[in-house]
Design a protein around this motif. Structure first.
Motif, PDB file in Angstrom:
ATOM      1  N   ILE A  64       0.835  -1.205   0.000  1.00  0.00           N
ATOM      2  CA  ILE A  64       0.000   0.000   0.000  1.00  0.00           C
ATOM      3  C   ILE A  64       0.869   1.255   0.000  1.00  0.00           C
ATOM      4  O   ILE A  64       0.595   2.210  -0.730  1.00  0.00           O
ATOM      5  N   ASP A  65       1.935   1.270   0.792  1.00  0.00           N
ATOM      6  CA  ASP A  65       2.849   2.418   0.816  1.00  0.00           C
ATOM      7  C   ASP A  65       3.516   2.621  -0.540  1.00  0.00           C
ATOM      8  O   ASP A  65       3.665   3.757  -1.006  1.00  0.00           O
ATOM      9  N   ALA A  66       3.933   1.542  -1.180  1.00  0.00           N
ATOM     10  CA  ALA A  66       4.551   1.645  -2.503  1.00  0.00           C
ATOM     11  C   ALA A  66       3.549   2.187  -3.522  1.00  0.00           C
ATOM     12  O   ALA A  66       3.894   3.023  -4.371  1.00  0.00           O
ATOM     13  N   LEU A  67       2.318   1.730  -3.445  1.00  0.00           N
ATOM     14  CA  LEU A  67       1.283   2.222  -4.355  1.00  0.00           C
ATOM     15  C   LEU A  67       1.011   3.708  -4.133  1.00  0.00           C
ATOM     16  O   LEU A  67       0.794   4.448  -5.103  1.00  0.00           O
ATOM     17  N   VAL A 111      -1.422   5.943  -6.296  1.00  0.00           N
ATOM     18  CA  VAL A 111      -2.571   5.040  -6.293  1.00  0.00           C
ATOM     19  C   VAL A 111      -3.237   5.073  -4.921  1.00  0.00           C
ATOM     20  O   VAL A 111      -2.568   4.957  -3.903  1.00  0.00           O
ATOM     21  N   GLU A 112      -4.551   5.254  -4.914  1.00  0.00           N
ATOM     22  CA  GLU A 112      -5.304   5.161  -3.663  1.00  0.00           C
ATOM     23  C   GLU A 112      -5.805   3.732  -3.528  1.00  0.00           C
ATOM     24  O   GLU A 112      -6.536   3.238  -4.382  1.00  0.00           O
ATOM     25  N   THR A 113      -5.426   3.079  -2.472  1.00  0.00           N
ATOM     26  CA  THR A 113      -5.790   1.689  -2.255  1.00  0.00           C
ATOM     27  C   THR A 113      -7.057   1.589  -1.427  1.00  0.00           C
ATOM     28  O   THR A 113      -7.214   2.295  -0.441  1.00  0.00           O
ATOM     29  N   VAL A 114      -7.959   0.720  -1.859  1.00  0.00           N
ATOM     30  CA  VAL A 114      -9.181   0.449  -1.116  1.00  0.00           C
ATOM     31  C   VAL A 114      -9.212  -1.047  -0.829  1.00  0.00           C
ATOM     32  O   VAL A 114      -9.153  -1.858  -1.751  1.00  0.00           O
TER      33      VAL A 114
END
Length: 64
Positions: A14-17, A22-25
């Motif tokens: 998630i941190d890499a995204l 990129v917003e992770t859901v």
């Protein structure tokens, strides 16, 4: 089962995204996984979590 190593891996992805914009859901977390994350004190407060992919998609469509 989720443990601290799995949770750490999820956080790293998630941190890499985030670095890529990129917003992770997170979606579809089963009750037993939610209970485990609470019992081992994993903090998901900084993440967007929806009950299903449909709910996440609906939320995304409303925003745009």
């Amino acid at each position: 089962m989720i443990d601290t190593m799995v949770a750490d891996g999820i956080f790293k992805v998630i941190d890499a995204l985030k670095l890529l914009g990129v917003e992770t859901v997170l979606t579809g977390i089963r009750p037993e996984v939610a209970q485990t994350t609470v019992s081992i004190a994993i903090d998901f407060n900084n993440f967007t979590i929806k009950s299903s992919l449909q709910k996440a998609t609906e939320n995304l469509l409303i925003r745009f």
